[in-house]
Design a protein around this motif. Structure first.
Motif, mmCIF file in Angstrom:
data_model
loop_
_atom_site.group_PDB
_atom_site.id
_atom_site.type_symbol
_atom_site.label_atom_id
_atom_site.label_comp_id
_atom_site.label_asym_id
_atom_site.label_seq_id
_atom_site.Cartn_x
_atom_site.Cartn_y
_atom_site.Cartn_z
ATOM 1 N N ASN A 161 48.744 -18.808 38.810
ATOM 2 C CA ASN A 161 48.528 -19.188 40.197
ATOM 3 C C ASN A 161 47.061 -19.505 40.469
ATOM 4 O OD1 ASN A 161 49.813 -19.912 42.549
ATOM 5 N ND2 ASN A 161 49.359 -17.973 43.553
ATOM 6 N N GLU A 162 46.351 -19.916 39.442
ATOM 7 C CA GLU A 162 44.974 -20.355 39.589
ATOM 8 C C GLU A 162 44.993 -21.849 39.888
ATOM 9 O OE1 GLU A 162 40.703 -20.080 37.336
ATOM 10 O OE2 GLU A 162 42.495 -19.517 36.236
ATOM 11 N N THR A 163 44.380 -22.246 41.000
ATOM 12 C CA THR A 163 44.404 -23.636 41.425
ATOM 13 C C THR A 163 43.020 -24.247 41.285
ATOM 14 O OG1 THR A 163 46.188 -23.212 42.975
ATOM 15 C CG2 THR A 163 44.908 -25.204 43.336
ATOM 16 N N PHE A 164 42.969 -25.424 40.687
ATOM 17 C CA PHE A 164 41.753 -26.211 40.542
ATOM 18 C C PHE A 164 41.868 -27.381 41.512
ATOM 19 C CE2 PHE A 164 42.479 -23.984 36.643
ATOM 20 C CZ PHE A 164 41.216 -23.541 36.267
ATOM 21 N N HIS A 165 41.048 -27.358 42.581
ATOM 22 C CA HIS A 165 41.131 -28.395 43.612
ATOM 23 C C HIS A 165 40.240 -29.592 43.322
ATOM 24 C CE1 HIS A 165 43.497 -25.924 46.325
ATOM 25 N NE2 HIS A 165 42.707 -24.919 46.001
ATOM 26 N N GLY A 166 39.155 -29.392 42.611
ATOM 27 C CA GLY A 166 38.169 -30.447 42.406
ATOM 28 C C GLY A 166 38.450 -31.269 41.183
ATOM 29 N N GLY A 167 39.585 -31.907 41.140
ATOM 30 C CA GLY A 167 39.929 -32.661 39.948
ATOM 31 C C GLY A 167 39.901 -34.154 40.170
ATOM 32 N N VAL A 168 39.739 -34.878 39.068
ATOM 33 C CA VAL A 168 39.763 -36.332 39.115
ATOM 34 C C VAL A 168 40.364 -36.846 37.810
ATOM 35 C CG1 VAL A 168 37.411 -36.575 38.217
ATOM 36 C CG2 VAL A 168 38.390 -38.400 39.602
ATOM 37 N N VAL A 169 41.134 -37.899 37.933
ATOM 38 C CA VAL A 169 41.721 -38.597 36.787
ATOM 39 C C VAL A 169 40.949 -39.892 36.614
ATOM 40 C CG1 VAL A 169 43.807 -39.718 35.894
ATOM 41 C CG2 VAL A 169 43.994 -37.638 37.274
ATOM 42 N N GLY A 170 40.619 -40.230 35.393
ATOM 43 C CA GLY A 170 39.878 -41.461 35.156
ATOM 44 C C GLY A 170 40.342 -42.168 33.916
ATOM 45 N N ALA A 171 39.727 -43.304 33.667
ATOM 46 C CA ALA A 171 39.983 -44.116 32.475
ATOM 47 C C ALA A 171 41.470 -44.402 32.306
ATOM 48 C CB ALA A 171 39.397 -43.454 31.232
ATOM 49 N N GLY A 172 42.131 -44.779 33.412
ATOM 50 C CA GLY A 172 43.544 -45.136 33.336
ATOM 51 C C GLY A 172 44.446 -43.982 32.953
ATOM 52 N N GLY A 173 44.059 -42.758 33.293
ATOM 53 C CA GLY A 173 44.870 -41.585 32.968
ATOM 54 C C GLY A 173 44.532 -40.964 31.626
ATOM 55 N N LYS A 174 43.489 -41.455 30.962
ATOM 56 C CA LYS A 174 43.120 -40.933 29.643
ATOM 57 C C LYS A 174 42.118 -39.782 29.711
ATOM 58 C CE LYS A 174 43.939 -45.358 27.351
ATOM 59 N NZ LYS A 174 45.278 -45.037 26.998
ATOM 60 N N VAL A 175 41.509 -39.557 30.888
ATOM 61 C CA VAL A 175 40.501 -38.514 31.064
ATOM 62 C C VAL A 175 40.832 -37.700 32.309
ATOM 63 C CG1 VAL A 175 38.051 -38.043 31.507
ATOM 64 C CG2 VAL A 175 38.703 -39.894 29.962
ATOM 65 N N ILE A 176 40.691 -36.372 32.199
ATOM 66 C CA ILE A 176 40.884 -35.467 33.326
ATOM 67 C C ILE A 176 39.649 -34.570 33.407
ATOM 68 C CG2 ILE A 176 42.258 -33.582 34.294
ATOM 69 C CD1 ILE A 176 44.590 -34.625 32.503
ATOM 70 N N ILE A 177 39.072 -34.450 34.602
ATOM 71 C CA ILE A 177 37.955 -33.539 34.840
ATOM 72 C C ILE A 177 38.359 -32.644 36.005
ATOM 73 C CG2 ILE A 177 35.528 -33.314 35.481
ATOM 74 C CD1 ILE A 177 35.155 -36.204 34.369
ATOM 75 N N LEU A 178 38.275 -31.324 35.820
ATOM 76 C CA LEU A 178 38.614 -30.362 36.864
ATOM 77 C C LEU A 178 37.480 -29.358 37.026
ATOM 78 C CD1 LEU A 178 42.200 -29.657 35.599
ATOM 79 C CD2 LEU A 178 41.709 -30.442 37.906
ATOM 80 N N ILE A 179 37.231 -28.962 38.267
ATOM 81 C CA ILE A 179 36.267 -27.886 38.515
ATOM 82 C C ILE A 179 36.911 -26.856 39.428
ATOM 83 C CG2 ILE A 179 34.231 -29.345 38.234
ATOM 84 C CD1 ILE A 179 33.970 -29.217 41.331
ATOM 85 N N ASP A 180 36.413 -25.649 39.343
ATOM 86 C CA ASP A 180 36.839 -24.571 40.229
ATOM 87 C C ASP A 180 35.581 -23.818 40.629
ATOM 88 O OD1 ASP A 180 38.080 -22.535 41.613
ATOM 89 O OD2 ASP A 180 38.937 -21.589 39.849
ATOM 90 N N THR A 181 35.325 -23.734 41.901
ATOM 91 C CA THR A 181 34.164 -23.001 42.399
ATOM 92 C C THR A 181 34.619 -21.925 43.370
ATOM 93 O OG1 THR A 181 33.844 -24.640 44.131
ATOM 94 C CG2 THR A 181 32.574 -24.926 42.105
ATOM 95 N N GLU A 182 35.675 -21.238 43.006
ATOM 96 C CA GLU A 182 36.276 -20.233 43.870
ATOM 97 C C GLU A 182 35.395 -18.996 43.971
ATOM 98 O OE1 GLU A 182 40.252 -17.494 43.707
ATOM 99 O OE2 GLU A 182 40.340 -19.512 42.924
ATOM 100 N N THR A 183 34.988 -18.686 45.159
ATOM 101 C CA THR A 183 34.281 -17.433 45.413
ATOM 102 C C THR A 183 34.895 -16.827 46.659
ATOM 103 O OG1 THR A 183 32.588 -18.590 46.664
ATOM 104 C CG2 THR A 183 32.100 -18.145 44.360
ATOM 105 N N ASP A 184 35.513 -15.690 46.495
ATOM 106 C CA ASP A 184 36.125 -14.990 47.621
ATOM 107 C C ASP A 184 36.026 -13.491 47.378
ATOM 108 O OD1 ASP A 184 38.229 -14.273 45.844
ATOM 109 O OD2 ASP A 184 39.395 -16.023 46.431
ATOM 110 N N ALA A 185 36.680 -12.721 48.189
ATOM 111 C CA ALA A 185 36.598 -11.263 48.083
ATOM 112 C C ALA A 185 37.196 -10.744 46.784
ATOM 113 C CB ALA A 185 37.305 -10.625 49.275
ATOM 114 N N PHE A 186 38.067 -11.530 46.135
ATOM 115 C CA PHE A 186 38.763 -11.066 44.947
ATOM 116 C C PHE A 186 38.082 -11.483 43.653
ATOM 117 C CE2 PHE A 186 41.935 -11.692 48.302
ATOM 118 C CZ PHE A 186 42.321 -10.370 48.476
ATOM 119 N N GLU A 187 37.424 -12.637 43.673
ATOM 120 C CA GLU A 187 36.847 -13.099 42.412
ATOM 121 C C GLU A 187 35.765 -14.137 42.661
ATOM 122 O OE1 GLU A 187 39.348 -15.049 39.235
ATOM 123 O OE2 GLU A 187 40.053 -16.181 40.941
ATOM 124 N N ASP A 188 34.736 -14.105 41.831
ATOM 125 C CA ASP A 188 33.722 -15.147 41.779
ATOM 126 C C ASP A 188 33.950 -15.897 40.487
ATOM 127 O OD1 ASP A 188 32.494 -14.474 44.132
ATOM 128 O OD2 ASP A 188 31.009 -13.185 43.192
#
Length: 173
Positions: A128-155
């Motif tokens: 149930n870990e969600t990566f919101h900062g994602g982008v697909v590029g190069a016609g679907g051949k490249v995926i870049i995802l980031i997660d910068t989650e900082t909340d009371a439960f986890e940094d």
């Protein structure tokens, strides 16, 4: 606030790229042969920049097949890395399997993803870990995802880079 502003870049014939960010650092790195993917780092400071050309016309069907991925993650002062294979089915679902990981045991499980027409991507794994900062590029051949989650439960800060698994590649290539 998020950074924005002009940048000036130059590309050498061998694919080396230099990026001068307005009122920011000089980045040095590489660009793919077709110019669709850039990877650069800051000089004398920790940091990494990953870029892909933004286009339109993407959907869940744009991500279909086998992908190789690398994860760099920092969870509450514990750095972890992993690499492995993702199978994406083109319908917003898939599976992943770590081939190696600094965590024991390596992870595996299911993926649910959503690709917007502009290539933006959200991915959720079976933890149930969600990566919101994602982008697909190069016609679907490249995926870049980031997660910068900082909340009371986890940094947590994480970067995932995935490329479509090449067929027939060898060290001679």
């Amino acid at each position: 606030p998020l950074e924005s502003g002009p940048l000036i870049y130059s590309i050498l014939p061998d694919g080396q790229v230099t990026i001068n960010v307005y009122q920011g650092p000089v980045l040095r790195g590489m660009v793919s042969i077709d110019g669709s993917v850039v990877n650069a780092t800051k000089e004398r400071a920790p940091g990494i920049v990953l870029m892909t050309r933004k286009t339109q016309g993407y959907s869940n069907a744009s991500l279909q097949g086998e992908y190789l991925y690398t994860i760099f993650e920092q969870q509450t002062a514990v750095p972890t890395t992993a690499y492995g294979t993702m199978s994406l089915y083109g319908n917003g679902q898939g599976r992943y399997q770590d081939s190696a990981s600094s965590m024991d045991p390596p992870g595996s499980g299911t993926i649910i993803y959503s690709v917007q027409p502009d290539g933006s991507l959200t991915l959720t794994d079976n933890y149930n870990e969600t990566f919101h900062g994602g982008v697909v590029g190069a016609g679907g051949k490249v995926i870049i995802l980031i997660d910068t989650e900082t909340d009371a439960f986890e940094d947590e800060v994480a970067i995932i880079v995935a490329i479509e698994k090449p067929s027939g590649a060898s060290t001679a290539d």
